[in-house]
Design a protein around this motif. Structure first.
Motif, PDB file in Angstrom:
ATOM      1  N   GLY A  77      29.343  69.548 -21.845  1.00 42.06           N
ATOM      2  CA  GLY A  77      29.173  68.794 -23.084  1.00 42.06           C
ATOM      3  C   GLY A  77      29.502  67.323 -22.907  1.00 42.06           C
ATOM      4  O   GLY A  77      28.766  66.437 -23.374  1.00 42.06           O
ATOM      5  N   LYS A  78      30.595  67.038 -22.219  1.00 38.57           N
ATOM      6  CA  LYS A  78      30.982  65.641 -21.978  1.00 38.57           C
ATOM      7  C   LYS A  78      29.987  64.949 -21.048  1.00 38.57           C
ATOM      8  O   LYS A  78      29.619  63.788 -21.255  1.00 38.57           O
ATOM      9  N   ALA A  79      29.538  65.671 -20.009  1.00 38.30           N
ATOM     10  CA  ALA A  79      28.623  65.075 -19.036  1.00 38.30           C
ATOM     11  C   ALA A  79      27.273  64.756 -19.668  1.00 38.30           C
ATOM     12  O   ALA A  79      26.678  63.704 -19.401  1.00 38.30           O
ATOM     13  N   VAL A  80      26.777  65.650 -20.519  1.00 35.07           N
ATOM     14  CA  VAL A  80      25.505  65.391 -21.200  1.00 35.07           C
ATOM     15  C   VAL A  80      25.614  64.126 -22.048  1.00 35.07           C
ATOM     16  O   VAL A  80      24.709  63.276 -22.061  1.00 35.07           O
ATOM     17  N   ALA A  81      26.726  63.986 -22.768  1.00 41.08           N
ATOM     18  CA  ALA A  81      26.910  62.802 -23.610  1.00 41.08           C
ATOM     19  C   ALA A  81      26.883  61.530 -22.770  1.00 41.08           C
ATOM     20  O   ALA A  81      26.302  60.508 -23.188  1.00 41.08           O
ATOM     21  N   PRO A 119      32.635  72.953 -27.962  1.00 45.88           N
ATOM     22  CA  PRO A 119      32.343  72.537 -26.582  1.00 45.88           C
ATOM     23  C   PRO A 119      31.311  71.411 -26.497  1.00 45.88           C
ATOM     24  O   PRO A 119      31.388  70.562 -25.607  1.00 45.88           O
ATOM     25  N   PHE A 120      30.354  71.399 -27.420  1.00 52.42           N
ATOM     26  CA  PHE A 120      29.268  70.421 -27.327  1.00 52.42           C
ATOM     27  C   PHE A 120      29.354  69.355 -28.421  1.00 52.42           C
ATOM     28  O   PHE A 120      28.359  68.698 -28.745  1.00 52.42           O
ATOM     29  N   ALA A 121      30.566  69.179 -28.953  1.00 48.30           N
ATOM     30  CA  ALA A 121      30.784  68.158 -29.981  1.00 48.30           C
ATOM     31  C   ALA A 121      30.392  66.755 -29.522  1.00 48.30           C
ATOM     32  O   ALA A 121      29.912  65.954 -30.340  1.00 48.30           O
ATOM     33  N   PRO A 122      30.559  66.400 -28.240  1.00 50.89           N
ATOM     34  CA  PRO A 122      30.186  65.034 -27.832  1.00 50.89           C
ATOM     35  C   PRO A 122      28.686  64.747 -27.916  1.00 50.89           C
ATOM     36  O   PRO A 122      28.286  63.580 -27.851  1.00 50.89           O
ATOM     37  N   ILE A 123      27.856  65.780 -28.045  1.00 58.74           N
ATOM     38  CA  ILE A 123      26.401  65.593 -28.010  1.00 58.74           C
ATOM     39  C   ILE A 123      25.878  65.537 -29.442  1.00 58.74           C
ATOM     40  O   ILE A 123      25.716  66.566 -30.105  1.00 58.74           O
ATOM     41  N   SER A 166      30.839  77.507 -47.398  1.00 56.42           N
ATOM     42  CA  SER A 166      31.276  77.518 -45.995  1.00 56.42           C
ATOM     43  C   SER A 166      30.218  76.840 -45.129  1.00 56.42           C
ATOM     44  O   SER A 166      29.561  77.481 -44.302  1.00 56.42           O
ATOM     45  N   PRO A 167      30.014  75.553 -45.306  1.00 56.24           N
ATOM     46  CA  PRO A 167      28.977  74.865 -44.536  1.00 56.24           C
ATOM     47  C   PRO A 167      29.343  74.764 -43.061  1.00 56.24           C
ATOM     48  O   PRO A 167      30.499  74.925 -42.666  1.00 56.24           O
ATOM     49  N   ARG A 168      28.340  74.486 -42.249  1.00 59.46           N
ATOM     50  CA  ARG A 168      28.557  74.295 -40.816  1.00 59.46           C
ATOM     51  C   ARG A 168      29.320  72.991 -40.563  1.00 59.46           C
ATOM     52  O   ARG A 168      29.287  72.070 -41.380  1.00 59.46           O
ATOM     53  N   GLN A 169      29.960  72.927 -39.409  1.00 60.82           N
ATOM     54  CA  GLN A 169      30.635  71.684 -39.038  1.00 60.82           C
ATOM     55  C   GLN A 169      29.629  70.556 -38.861  1.00 60.82           C
ATOM     56  O   GLN A 169      29.898  69.405 -39.207  1.00 60.82           O
ATOM     57  N   THR A 170      28.463  70.886 -38.290  1.00 65.27           N
ATOM     58  CA  THR A 170      27.385  69.912 -38.124  1.00 65.27           C
ATOM     59  C   THR A 170      26.066  70.627 -38.404  1.00 65.27           C
ATOM     60  O   THR A 170      26.016  71.856 -38.498  1.00 65.27           O
ATOM     61  N   SER A 171      25.002  69.862 -38.497  1.00 68.30           N
ATOM     62  CA  SER A 171      23.676  70.451 -38.719  1.00 68.30           C
ATOM     63  C   SER A 171      22.854  70.444 -37.433  1.00 68.30           C
ATOM     64  O   SER A 171      21.621  70.478 -37.471  1.00 68.30           O
ATOM     65  N   ARG A 172      23.522  70.436 -36.282  1.00 72.45           N
ATOM     66  CA  ARG A 172      22.802  70.299 -35.012  1.00 72.45           C
ATOM     67  C   ARG A 172      22.061  71.570 -34.601  1.00 72.45           C
ATOM     68  O   ARG A 172      21.051  71.507 -33.899  1.00 72.45           O
TER      69      ARG A 172
END
Length: 683
Positions: A77-81, A119-123, A166-172
Motif C-alpha cells: 500500500g505504501k509503495a503503490v502510493a 492496509p491500502f489507506a495511502p492509495i 454504518s457508512p464505509r470509511q472511504t468510497s474507494r
C-alpha cells in the motif's frame, strides 16, 4: 436446437469434490450483472473532474490477492502510493482474493476495514475489484464452493446507501456487480480504454457449488454471452479483461487446462479445461490484455498462438508470496516469485507501458530503491497489436463443438475392422441416395454408429490393458475416450438434421430433433449429481439414452408407408437404436456390477452388439430402392455380406484372445471410478 450436453470425465477426486460441495450453497440469487449489460456508462456515475485529469492517457495499478492484511499488504500500500505520486495513477484493478482466508459474512464485516481500508489507506484511488476463490469460500478457505458469499463484497459497494448508519470509511471499493464493464479516458463515444471485470470462480473449477443459481447453465453461460456481446459492442480503442484466474501462468497453479496438475482426461473441469474454453471463446484475440492473479507472484507472459494478440500480466503478490513452479514453462518477458509486488500500467494512444515493482517490507525504501524516485524491477513498452484473426470459437457456450477435433479412428482397437466396414458401407449407401436430406441423415447415422462402436471398443481396449498389465489407469483412459466417443456419436446425429437448402426431413423423420431435445433436457448437469450417489448419477445418462433409443424406434415405426429413400433412413435409424441400447448396457455395467461381473457383461454385450449389427442391416438392404442398390453396384447384400465376414473374424478374436484375460484379470482391480466418467454432464 441447443447443443447436447458435454460429458464430464470426473475422477474419484472429482466425485469427492462433488460430495464436499453439498450444502455449501445459498438460496440467495446472484446479483445481476447490470440492468443493461451493454450500457456504455462507467460503473461510478461521478465523473472525474480533477483539474490535472488527462483523458488522453489512462494509468492503473494491478493488485492481486491483496486481502490478507499482512505486513506485506501494508508495505505494498505504501509503495503503490509512492509510485503513483511520481508516475501518476487513475485507478486500481483488484484481481480477486480480496479478503482472505474465507471472504466476509456481510457488508458490515470488519474485515473490510482490517484487510482493505487500513492496509491500502495511502492509495487515494478507486479500486475496481473482481472475486476470487477465497472470496467465495464454503467449507474451508479457498474452496470456492459458496458463490453466494461473494455477493457480500458486491453489497459493500452499496453499503453507504443500504446501511446509512454504518457508512464505509472511504468510497474507494468498486464492485457494482459480480461482473461488469466501465470505460476510462477518451470521449464517451470513443473511450480510450474499456475494462471488463469477470467472475472466474464458478467457471475455473475447484469445488462445485450446489447452489443452482451458480450452475453452468444459470450463471456460466449467461456471463459468457454477456462478455461476448460486450466485447463486440465496445467502441473503445483498448479492451482489457481482468479476472482472478489466469489463462497461462508459470506459478504453482499453472495454465488453464492443467491447473494444479489435475489430469484433464479424467477431471477436465477441475483442471480448468472449461475455463480455458471460456477465455478462448470470449476474449482471446479480442482483448488487448488479460490481467489476472491467483498465483502469488509477478509475471509478464508472452502472447500464445491459441489466444491471438492478447497479452498476459499476472499480479498476485499484493499480500502473499509464493515460488514459481514452471509446470507449463510459458515464455515470459519477466517473472519473479517469492516477492511482494505490483504492476503499474500506462496506456496512451497506441502505446502501452508497464512497470513491475518488487516490494520489501523490511527495507526502509520498500524495495523501490528510492521513495522519491521509485525504480521498477522491469519495464516494457509495446505498441497496440492487431488481431491475428483466430477462428471463432464456441467451445464454452456449445461444449460439444469443442470436441470437433475428436478422431473416432484415432486409436487402434479390437473392433477397428468392423468400424471400417460399417463406415464404408454407410458412406456408399448415403452417396447412392438421390434425396440430399435423406443422404445427409444416413451419413450422420453412419458416423454416429461408427462412434458408438468406438464406445464399446474403447471400453474393451481399456479393460484389456488394465487386466493384462494390472493398471487401472488404462481402464480409466479407455472409459474417458469412450465418453468422448459417445458425445461425438450424439453430435454427429444432431449435425445430420441440419436441413439442406429448402429441404427439411419428411415426417416422421422431422421428429428426430425433438427426440434429441428431450434427451438433452433429461440429461443431468454437474450440479444435478452433487449428492455423490454414483448409481443415481449413472442412471442420469443411461435412462435418457434408453429413452432416446425408444423415441427413435417410435419414429422408425411410422416410416413404413413413406416412399422413396425414407425407409432406408428408417432402417438405418433402427440399427442405430439397437446400437444405443447395446452401448447403454455396457455403460450400465461400468457402474452397477463389480469388476468380475463387468467383464462377463462386457463379453456377452459385445457379442450381442456384433450380432445386432448383422440382424439390423438386413432391413436396410430390403428397403433400398433398386436405383440405390444399382448405384452401389454390390448387389442387394452390400452391407450384410461384408459385415458378416469381418464380424465373424472379430468375434472369434474377442472370444479366444481378448475377453478371457479380461475375465481373469479384472477381479483384482478396483474399477469403481469408471461409472463417474459417464455420470455427470458439464452443462
Amino acid at each position: 436446437m441447443k447443443a447436447l450436453p458435454c460429458f464430464a470425465k470426473a475422477s474419484l477426486i472429482a466425485l469427492l469434490l462433488n460430495l464436499a460441495g453439498c450444502g455449501g450453497g445459498s438460496s440467495a440469487k446472484p446479483t445481476a450483472a447490470v440492468d443493461d449489460p451493454l450500457q456504455e456508462a462507467p460503473v461510478d456515475s461521478t465523473p472525474d473532474t480533477s483539474p490535472d485529469k488527462d483523458d488522453a492517457v489512462v494509468r492503473m495499478i494491478l493488485l492481486g490477492d491483496s486481502g490478507s492484511g499482512s505486513e506485506g499488504a501494508y508495505a505494498v500500500g505504501k509503495a503503490v502510493a509512492k509510485v503513483c505520486a511520481v508516475r501518476g495513477c487513475d485507478l486500481v484493478l483488484g484481481l480477486g482474493d480480496n479478503i482472505y482466508e474465507s471472504g466476509v459474512s456481510s457488508a458490515l464485516d470488519p474485515q473490510f476495514e482490517e484487510k482493505f481500508e487500513l492496509p491500502f489507506a495511502p492509495i487515494d484511488l478507486p479500486f475496481y475489484f473482481v472475486l476470487g476463490n477465497h472470496d467465495n469460500s464454503g467449507f474451508f478457505g479457498g474452496d470456492g464452493a459458496n458463490n453466494a458469499k461473494g455477493d457480500f463484497e458486491v453489497d459493500y459497494h452499496y453499503r453507504d446507501s443500504q446501511h446509512p448508519d454504518s457508512p464505509r470509511q472511504t468510497s474507494r471499493w468498486k464492485m457494482p456487480s459480480r461482473y461488469y464493464r466501465f470505460t476510462q479516458g477518451g470521449e464517451a463515444s470513443a473511450p480510450l480504454v474499456e475494462f471488463f471485470g469477470i467472475d472466474s470462480n464458478q467457471i475455473a473449477g475447484g469445488f462445485p457449488d450446489s447452489d443452482e443459481n451458480y450452475s453452468y447453465n444459470n450463471y456460466g453461460l449467461v456471463q459468457a454471452q454477456w462478455l461476448n456481446a460486450a466485447m463486440a459492442d465496445s467502441r473503445a480503442k483498448w479492451k482489457i479483461v481482468f479476472a482472478h484466474h489466469p489463462y497461462i501462468s508459470n506459478g504453482s497453479h499453472g495454465n488453464a487446462g492443467n491447473y494444479d496438475g489435475a489430469p484433464v482426461f479424467i477431471a477436465p473441469v477441475l483442471a480448468g479445461e472449461r475455463y480455458k474454453a471460456f477465455v478462448e471463446e470470449t476474449l482471446c484475440d479480442k482483448a488487448d490484455f488479460f490481467f489476472a492473479g491467483h498465483d502469488h507472484d509477478l509475471q509478464w507472459l508472452m502472447p500464445v498462438a491459441s489466444c491471438g494478440k492478447t497479452g498476459f500480466i499476472l499480479s498476485g503478490a499484493a499480500s502473499k508470496t509464493r515460488s514459481l513452479e514452471h509446470r507449463d514453462d510459458n515464455p515470459v518477458f519477466y517473472e519473479k516469485g517469492d516477492s511482494y509486488g505490483f504492476v503499474w500500467v500506462e496506456i496512451k494512444g497506441d502505446k502501452m507501458v508497464g512497470e513491475i515493482y518488487q516490494v520489501d517490507p523490511a527495507d526502509p525504501a520498500l524495495g523501490l530503491g528510492s521513495l522519491n524516485q521509485p525504480e521498477p524491477a522491469f519495464r516494457r513498452e509495446q505498441i497496440q497489436q492487431e488481431a491475428i484473426g483466430l477462428p471463432e470459437s464456441e467451445g464454452f457456450t456449445s461444449p460439444l463443438q469443442a470436441n470437433d477435433s475428436f478422431d473416432v479412428n484415432g486409436e487402434t482397437g479390437n473392433l477397428d475392422p468392423v468400424q471400417t466396414q460399417f463406415s464404408s458401407g454407410f458412406n456408399s449407401l448415403a452417396a447412392a441416395i438421390p434425396e440430399e436430406n435423406i443422404s445427409r441423415l444416413v451419413t450422420g447415422v453412419g458416423e454416429s454408429g461408427t462412434a458408438l462402436l468406438e464406445v464399446a471398443d474403447s471400453l474393451i481396449t481399456g479393460l484389456q490393458g488394465a487386466a493384462t498389465e494390472q493398471n487401472p489407469d488404462l481402464a480409466l483412459a479407455g472409459a474417458a475416450r469412450a465418453s468422448q466417443a459417445l458425445q461425438y456419436a450424439l453430435q454427429s446425429l444432431q449435425d445430420s438434421l441440419v436441413p439442406a437448402e429448402g429441404q427439411g426431413l419428411p415426417a416422421p423423420l422431422d421428429q428426430l430433433s425433438a427426440a434429441l431435445e428431450q434427451f438433452s433436457a433429461e440429461s443431468p448437469s454437474d450440479d444435478d449429481t452433487a449428492d455423490g450417489n454414483a448409481s443415481a448419477d449413472l442412471r442420469g445418462i443411461t435412462d435418457p439414452l434408453r429413452n432416446l433409443a425408444s423415441n427413435i424406434q417410435n419414429i422408425v415405426d411410422g416410416i413404413a408407408e413413406e416412399g422413396g429413400s425414407a425407409p432406408v433412413a428408417g432402417a438405418s435409424l433402427d440399427l442405430l437404436s439397437e446400437l444405443l441400447i447395446d452401448v447403454t448396457r455396457l455403460i450400465d455395467a461400468a457402474g452397477n456390477v463389480d469388476s468380475g461381473e463387468m467383464a462377463q457383461v462386457l463379453a456377452s454385450t459385445t457379442d450381442d452388439l456384433l450380432a445386432n449389427i448383422l440382424l439390423n442391416v438386413v432391413p436396410i438392404e430390403e428397403y433400398a430402392p433398386s436405383e440405390v442398390s444399382d448405384a452401389i453396384g454390390l448387389g442387394p447384400k452390400f452391407l450384410g455380406t461384408a459385415l458378416l465376414l469381418v464380424s465373424q473374424e472379430v468375434a472369434y478374436h474377442l472370444d479366444t484372445q481378448v475377453l478371457p484375460p479380461i475375465l481373469q484379470g479384472l477381479a483384482m482391480l478396483p474399477l469403481s471410478a469408471l461409472d463417474e466418467l459417464f455420470a455427470a454432464f458439464t452443462l
